[in-house]
Scaffold this motif. Structure first.
Motif, short mmCIF file in Angstrom:
data_model
loop_
_atom_site.label_atom_id
_atom_site.label_comp_id
_atom_site.label_asym_id
_atom_site.label_seq_id
_atom_site.Cartn_x
_atom_site.Cartn_y
_atom_site.Cartn_z
N VAL A 13 12.11 -4.20 2.32
CA VAL A 13 11.55 -5.10 0.71
C VAL A 13 10.56 -6.48 0.37
CG1 VAL A 13 11.05 -5.44 -1.76
CG2 VAL A 13 12.45 -3.84 -0.64
N CYS A 14 11.22 -7.65 0.92
CA CYS A 14 10.60 -9.10 0.94
C CYS A 14 9.56 -8.91 1.89
CB CYS A 14 11.47 -10.38 1.27
SG CYS A 14 12.70 -10.16 -0.23
N SER A 15 8.93 -7.61 3.12
CA SER A 15 8.15 -7.86 3.77
C SER A 15 6.65 -7.73 3.30
CB SER A 15 8.92 -7.18 4.65
OG SER A 15 8.34 -5.71 4.99
N TYR A 16 7.23 -7.26 2.32
CA TYR A 16 5.69 -6.69 1.70
C TYR A 16 5.08 -7.89 0.47
CZ TYR A 16 6.99 -2.59 2.84
OH TYR A 16 6.56 -1.77 3.55
N LEU B 168 7.74 4.06 -4.26
CA LEU B 168 8.57 4.54 -3.80
C LEU B 168 8.94 4.65 -1.98
CD1 LEU B 168 11.84 5.15 -4.72
CD2 LEU B 168 10.59 7.94 -5.24
N PRO B 169 8.27 4.90 -1.61
CA PRO B 169 8.14 5.01 0.00
C PRO B 169 8.89 3.66 0.33
CG PRO B 169 6.93 6.55 -0.17
CD PRO B 169 7.20 5.91 -1.55
N LEU B 170 8.06 2.41 -0.69
CA LEU B 170 8.41 1.23 0.07
C LEU B 170 9.22 0.52 -0.21
CD1 LEU B 170 5.45 -0.31 -1.30
CD2 LEU B 170 5.25 0.12 0.90
N MET C 2 0.28 -1.27 0.36
CA MET C 2 0.32 0.07 -0.56
C MET C 2 1.38 1.24 -0.24
SD MET C 2 -2.91 -0.96 2.43
CE MET C 2 -3.52 0.31 2.94
N GLY C 3 0.95 1.75 -0.95
CA GLY C 3 1.34 3.36 -0.79
C GLY C 3 0.77 4.99 -1.17
N VAL C 4 1.22 5.54 -1.02
CA VAL C 4 0.22 6.75 -0.74
C VAL C 4 0.12 7.60 -1.86
CG1 VAL C 4 0.94 9.02 0.27
CG2 VAL C 4 1.74 7.25 1.50
N ARG C 5 -1.22 7.80 -2.12
CA ARG C 5 -1.36 8.21 -3.39
C ARG C 5 -1.01 9.60 -3.67
NH1 ARG C 5 -1.82 4.49 -6.88
NH2 ARG C 5 -3.99 5.46 -8.63
#
Length: 158
Positions: free
Chosen positions: A117-120, A108-110, A27-30
């Motif tokens: 990164v592997c935690s998503y 990008l924030p992820l 989930m990213g910020v739109r």
């Protein structure tokens, strides 16, 4: 054909692409308040657009800025290039949108901490985008399709 074999499933995503499917949601910020600052902090570069409020990075910009690394690249420069490469993979291979050539800044924030990164659950996001694109493509005016077509082709083959 049994019902379970009539569509691409999360299990298929995990087996065929090797992406995690049971972790935190992607989930990213739109809307990002200061996109140029975010880009500069995580990529050490920002598009030179006159617009101060942009929402995506063009693939051409990523290629121009991160195609080549010097032999003496520092670990920090490698991290910037790795983030740019992952951004390109996200929108160019895993979750392509047939309508544009940009990757949204929401991802990008992820990538701020590359060890995290592997935690998503990237596999869930890939499958959701594929389903969305398959649905969108059923409309009579649709002329193209996005989504992870490599996954769809691989699933259909096997």
């Amino acid at each position: 054909m049994p019902c379970r074999d009539c569509t691409v499933t999360l299990k298929n995503v995990a087996l065929q692409l090797g992406l995690p499917i049971d972790r935190s949601p992607v989930m990213g910020v739109r809307a990002i308040a200061e996109p140029a600052a975010l880009c500069y902090s995580l990529l050490r570069a920002s598009p030179g657009d006159d617009k101060s409020n942009f929402s995506g990075l063009k693939f051409t910009w990523l290629k121009v800025n991160f195609e080549c690394l010097s032999i003496n690249a520092t670990e920090e420069e490698l991290m910037y290039a790795a983030r740019a490469y992952v951004m390109h993979i996200i929108r160019g291979v895993l979750m392509p949108d047939a309508n544009n050539n940009k990757v949204h800044l929401q991802y990008l924030p992820l990538l701020a901490d590359l060890s995290n990164v592997c935690s998503y659950s990237w596999g869930s996001a890939v499958l959701a985008v594929l389903y969305h694109e398959l649905c969108r493509t059923t409309k009579p005016d649709a002329v193209d399709i996005g989504g992870c077509l490599i996954l769809l082709q691989s699933w259909a083959l096997y």
